[in-house]
Write an enzyme that holds these catalytic residues in place. Sequence first.
Site, PDB file in Angstrom:
ATOM      1  N   THR A 182      -8.957  -0.409   5.113  1.00  0.00           N
ATOM      2  CA  THR A 182      -8.780   0.535   6.215  1.00  0.00           C
ATOM      3  C   THR A 182     -10.101   1.109   6.737  1.00  0.00           C
ATOM      4  O   THR A 182     -11.092   1.164   5.985  1.00  0.00           O
ATOM      5  CB  THR A 182      -7.888   1.704   5.713  1.00  0.00           C
ATOM      6  OG1 THR A 182      -7.902   2.761   6.668  1.00  0.00           O
ATOM      7  CG2 THR A 182      -8.378   2.276   4.393  1.00  0.00           C
TER       8      THR A 182
ATOM      9  N   TYR B  94      -6.380   9.041   0.301  1.00  0.00           N
ATOM     10  CA  TYR B  94      -5.948   7.708   0.740  1.00  0.00           C
ATOM     11  C   TYR B  94      -7.159   6.780   0.895  1.00  0.00           C
ATOM     12  O   TYR B  94      -7.188   5.676   0.338  1.00  0.00           O
ATOM     13  CB  TYR B  94      -5.167   7.821   2.055  1.00  0.00           C
ATOM     14  CG  TYR B  94      -4.910   6.489   2.736  1.00  0.00           C
ATOM     15  CD1 TYR B  94      -3.970   5.589   2.227  1.00  0.00           C
ATOM     16  CD2 TYR B  94      -5.614   6.113   3.880  1.00  0.00           C
ATOM     17  CE1 TYR B  94      -3.745   4.365   2.846  1.00  0.00           C
ATOM     18  CE2 TYR B  94      -5.392   4.896   4.504  1.00  0.00           C
ATOM     19  CZ  TYR B  94      -4.460   4.025   3.986  1.00  0.00           C
ATOM     20  OH  TYR B  94      -4.249   2.815   4.597  1.00  0.00           O
TER      21      TYR B  94
ATOM     22  N   ALA C  56       0.831  -1.206   0.000  1.00  0.00           N
ATOM     23  CA  ALA C  56       0.000   0.000   0.000  1.00  0.00           C
ATOM     24  C   ALA C  56       0.860   1.248   0.000  1.00  0.00           C
ATOM     25  O   ALA C  56       2.010   1.236   0.443  1.00  0.00           O
ATOM     26  CB  ALA C  56      -0.913   0.013   1.215  1.00  0.00           C
TER      27      ALA C  56
ATOM     28  N   LYS D  32      -8.149   3.452  -1.324  1.00  0.00           N
ATOM     29  CA  LYS D  32      -8.319   2.128  -0.716  1.00  0.00           C
ATOM     30  C   LYS D  32      -9.730   1.586  -1.011  1.00  0.00           C
ATOM     31  O   LYS D  32      -9.895   0.391  -1.255  1.00  0.00           O
ATOM     32  CB  LYS D  32      -8.086   2.193   0.797  1.00  0.00           C
ATOM     33  CG  LYS D  32      -6.669   2.531   1.221  1.00  0.00           C
ATOM     34  CD  LYS D  32      -5.630   1.475   0.879  1.00  0.00           C
ATOM     35  CE  LYS D  32      -5.765   0.219   1.689  1.00  0.00           C
ATOM     36  NZ  LYS D  32      -4.652  -0.737   1.400  1.00  0.00           N
TER      37      LYS D  32
HETATM   38  N1  LIG Z   1      -0.632   1.491   9.221  1.00  0.00           N
HETATM   39  C1  LIG Z   1      -1.885   1.624   9.603  1.00  0.00           C
HETATM   40  O1  LIG Z   1      -2.184   2.230  10.657  1.00  0.00           O
HETATM   41  C2  LIG Z   1      -2.993   1.029   8.775  1.00  0.00           C
HETATM   42  C3  LIG Z   1      -4.321   1.215   9.183  1.00  0.00           C
HETATM   43  C4  LIG Z   1      -5.340   0.605   8.436  1.00  0.00           C
HETATM   44  C5  LIG Z   1      -5.038  -0.151   7.319  1.00  0.00           C
HETATM   45  N2  LIG Z   1      -3.737  -0.288   6.935  1.00  0.00           N
HETATM   46  C6  LIG Z   1      -3.451  -1.098   5.748  1.00  0.00           C
HETATM   47  O2  LIG Z   1      -2.666  -2.202   6.156  1.00  0.00           O
HETATM   48  C7  LIG Z   1      -1.783  -2.588   5.106  1.00  0.00           C
HETATM   49  C8  LIG Z   1      -0.365  -2.718   5.638  1.00  0.00           C
HETATM   50  O3  LIG Z   1       0.063  -1.490   6.206  1.00  0.00           O
HETATM   51  P1  LIG Z   1       1.433  -1.389   7.002  1.00  0.00           P
HETATM   52  O4  LIG Z   1       1.215  -0.492   8.159  1.00  0.00           O
HETATM   53  O5  LIG Z   1       1.975  -2.766   7.229  1.00  0.00           O
HETATM   54  O6  LIG Z   1       2.323  -0.612   5.918  1.00  0.00           O
HETATM   55  P2  LIG Z   1       3.894  -0.771   5.542  1.00  0.00           P
HETATM   56  O7  LIG Z   1       4.690  -1.184   6.741  1.00  0.00           O
HETATM   57  O8  LIG Z   1       4.287   0.486   4.845  1.00  0.00           O
HETATM   58  O9  LIG Z   1       3.887  -1.993   4.529  1.00  0.00           O
HETATM   59  C9  LIG Z   1       3.575  -1.859   3.169  1.00  0.00           C
HETATM   60  C10 LIG Z   1       4.387  -2.906   2.411  1.00  0.00           C
HETATM   61  O10 LIG Z   1       4.028  -2.844   1.027  1.00  0.00           O
HETATM   62  C11 LIG Z   1       5.216  -2.740   0.227  1.00  0.00           C
HETATM   63  N3  LIG Z   1       4.879  -1.996  -0.974  1.00  0.00           N
HETATM   64  C12 LIG Z   1       4.612  -0.652  -1.061  1.00  0.00           C
HETATM   65  N4  LIG Z   1       4.339  -0.319  -2.329  1.00  0.00           N
HETATM   66  C13 LIG Z   1       4.417  -1.474  -3.066  1.00  0.00           C
HETATM   67  C14 LIG Z   1       4.243  -1.770  -4.436  1.00  0.00           C
HETATM   68  N5  LIG Z   1       3.949  -0.807  -5.330  1.00  0.00           N
HETATM   69  N6  LIG Z   1       4.395  -3.060  -4.864  1.00  0.00           N
HETATM   70  C15 LIG Z   1       4.725  -4.015  -3.970  1.00  0.00           C
HETATM   71  N7  LIG Z   1       4.931  -3.797  -2.654  1.00  0.00           N
HETATM   72  C16 LIG Z   1       4.769  -2.529  -2.210  1.00  0.00           C
HETATM   73  C17 LIG Z   1       6.211  -2.010   1.122  1.00  0.00           C
HETATM   74  O11 LIG Z   1       7.547  -2.239   0.696  1.00  0.00           O
HETATM   75  P3  LIG Z   1       8.589  -0.971   0.627  1.00  0.00           P
HETATM   76  O12 LIG Z   1       8.481  -0.281   1.954  1.00  0.00           O
HETATM   77  O13 LIG Z   1       9.896  -1.631   0.378  1.00  0.00           O
HETATM   78  O14 LIG Z   1       8.108  -0.108  -0.504  1.00  0.00           O
HETATM   79  C18 LIG Z   1       5.894  -2.656   2.473  1.00  0.00           C
HETATM   80  O15 LIG Z   1       6.549  -3.892   2.596  1.00  0.00           O
HETATM   81  C19 LIG Z   1      -1.983  -1.552   3.993  1.00  0.00           C
HETATM   82  O16 LIG Z   1      -2.896  -2.072   3.065  1.00  0.00           O
HETATM   83  C20 LIG Z   1      -2.623  -0.378   4.702  1.00  0.00           C
HETATM   84  O17 LIG Z   1      -3.429   0.374   3.814  1.00  0.00           O
HETATM   85  C21 LIG Z   1      -2.719   0.272   7.643  1.00  0.00           C
END
Ligand SMILES: NC(=O)c1ccc[n+]([C@@H]2O[C@H](COP(=O)([O-])OP(=O)(O)OC[C@H]3O[C@@H](n4cnc5c(N)ncnc54)[C@H](OP(=O)(O)O)[C@@H]3O)[C@@H](O)[C@H]2O)c1
Length: 298
Positions: A96, A120, A55, A124
């Site tokens: 999300t 965002y 994401a 999503k």
């Molecule tokens: N964080 C929150 O509070 C939150 C809340 C609600 C929902 N979410 C959802 O939960 C999910 C995971 O979030 P997270 O907090 O774990 O985020 P994160 O730590 O930033 O993880 C995202 C992962 O996706 C990879 N990625 C990014 N762009 C990509 C692309 N174009 N192709 C392939 N891989 C890609 C990143 O790799 P690189 O870093 O190497 O680019 C990273 O490994 C997401 O869908 C997010 O929308 C998150």
Amino acid sequence: MKVAIIGSTGQLGSDILDVFGEKALPLSHDEIEVKDIASCRRVLKNVDAVINCAAYVKVDDSEGHPEEAFMVNAVGARNVALVCNENQMKNVYISTDFVFDGNKKTPYQEDDPPNPINIYGLSKYAGEILTRNYCRSFYIIRSASLFGRKGARGKGGNFVEWMIKKASNNEIIKVVDDIVMSPTYTRDAAKMIQNIMERKLPYGIYHVTNQGCCSWLEFAKEIFEFLDIDAKLFPIKSDALNRKAKRPKFSALESTKLTSFGLRMRNWEDALEDYLIEKGYYIKTCHAEGGLDLCCLE
Ligand SMILES: NC(=O)c1ccc[n+]([C@@H]2O[C@H](COP(=O)([O-])OP(=O)(O)OC[C@H]3O[C@@H](n4cnc5c(N)ncnc54)[C@H](OP(=O)(O)O)[C@@H]3O)[C@@H](O)[C@H]2O)c1
């Protein structure tokens, strides 16, 4: 069941990887680019299911970079869903609480109508629609306000770590008290996602968050209370922060759907406590008298 995990180096993806263990095929950003259908077709094969954690998670930056947010969160979701469908693989898309506008006064259920108020959330939600329209066998997992051992790569950490860092620097900490959400431990979310998949729950949308909700200020207070830190913590209103993206004022999620299948997440306070223990910030000690005490390590 062999499961490919896109975004396996991320905050949620790394815990999903741990939970699935030997059944997992980790896929880092170096190994797959979700924006590129050819990359998806090349990499996504010989598995039973694909969990898409990739994401663009920068909520404020999305306002200035809507193309990138939509390329990763929506077009990327479409590409993964399409390839899953072509290969009879299940598709799990992580979404999300930001798909909601925050005007509801009680926790959002899976069938409440989304109405995103920022780029965002809109990207999503588009990812959700494309996932369900391009893949027959899909789960959309909506989670929220994640904290996990690795911290969000895209955001450079998580709220718990930012609070602890600011307090250890003796900074004045201002946290919003007018935004309410469901804090969620990524390890708990990962286990629930595994449960949903392995128990073969009906395809569709599931809300996967720890039970309960609180304002960000209350969340910060609970962190400092657990760690016995006397932080210089003050309330602030979200409007005073002048952030680029609007946030839903109330985005607590609930799932009577999971409850109907006998599944339930624990409350966020217990999850936070376990997170702090896992990170080595503090431990519970049982004294000879049999009492339970909380000890601060750092
Ligand atoms: N964080 C929150 O509070 C939150 C809340 C609600 C929902 N979410 C959802 O939960 C999910 C995971 O979030 P997270 O907090 O774990 O985020 P994160 O730590 O930033 O993880 C995202 C992962 O996706 C990879 N990625 C990014 N762009 C990509 C692309 N174009 N192709 C392939 N891989 C890609 C990143 O790799 P690189 O870093 O190497 O680019 C990273 O490994 C997401 O869908 C997010 O929308 C998150």
